[in-house]
Design a protein around this motif. Structure first.
Motif: not given
Length: 224
Positions: A203-209
């Motif tokens: 989820v955090l990786a998607a948010a950063a993207a």
């Protein structure tokens, strides 16, 4: 009295990283100059954290979900009347929930206005090339004026509430460090295993993207 996992690790890390980021954002804004480069990057971090929390409010541990702590009028009345119901005290109590929601809303407005703000000296938001002069002016006024004041007021209120509850024998900091709370009544525990933590990373990786995509979208406009 049982000790129950209330705050999963992703929620705890979100809380402390956000708190540190907000402190550094305030300091870098006051310093100005070259510190505004740090200010901008910290703003991107807070943007990603807020996106993460929005999703984690649906997918996270039992007590991290918005459905479990967003206060209804009935829950608020029960808490103010001193109800001992465990669900009112296990996670965010109704008053604390209002404070959390207010902080998330105000920080979201600060991030949004920061994307369009331009002090014409040391800082220009990544989306200024996509905005009208009127919007940039409005965003800058909000970001450096009422928005900043609201953030400081809510931080002060948050700290004051921690002190107030501590004087009444409730330590709100320890559970946000350990994740566990000792309660007089049994309540559902939050999931906090390897699967939950792996999901949080995704989820955090998607948010950063998403944050990266927004910044690049603004950059393409400035170059074109």
């Amino acid at each position: 009295m049982p000790s129950v996992r209330i705050w999963d690790l992703p929620t705890r890390l979100f809380h402390w990283v956000l708190a540190l980021a907000v402190v550094l954002l305030v300091i870098s804004a006051k310093v100005g100059g070259d510190a505004m480069h740090l200010h901008m990057r910290l703003g991107y971090l807070v943007f990603a954290l807020l996106l993460f929390r929005l999703v984690w409010g649906v997918l996270g541990g039992h007590w991290s979900r918005f459905a479990r702590f967003v206060p209804t009028p009935a829950r608020l009345r029960a808490y103010l009347r001193g109800s001992p119901e465990a669900s009112l005290h296990a996670g965010h109590n109704p008053l604390g929930a209002l404070s959390v929601l207010a902080m998330l809303a105000v920080l979201s407005l600060q991030v949004a206005s920061g994307l369009f703000a331009d002090d014409e000296i040391a800082y220009s938001g990544p989306l200024t090339a996509r905005a009208s002069h009127a919007l940039i002016k409005l965003a800058t006024r909000w970001h450096t004026g009422p928005g900043q004041a609201l953030v400081l007021a809510l931080v002060a209120l948050h700290v004051a509430a921690i002190v107030w509850y501590w004087r009444r024998g409730q330590n709100l900091v320890r559970p946000m460090l350990s994740g566990d709370k000792t309660l007089a009544q049994a309540v559902p525990a939050s999931r906090d295993g390897a699967g939950t933590r792996a999901a949080a990373v995704l989820v955090l990786a998607a948010a950063a993207a998403v944050v990266y995509a927004v910044v690049q979208w603004g950059a393409r406009a400035s170059l074109g």
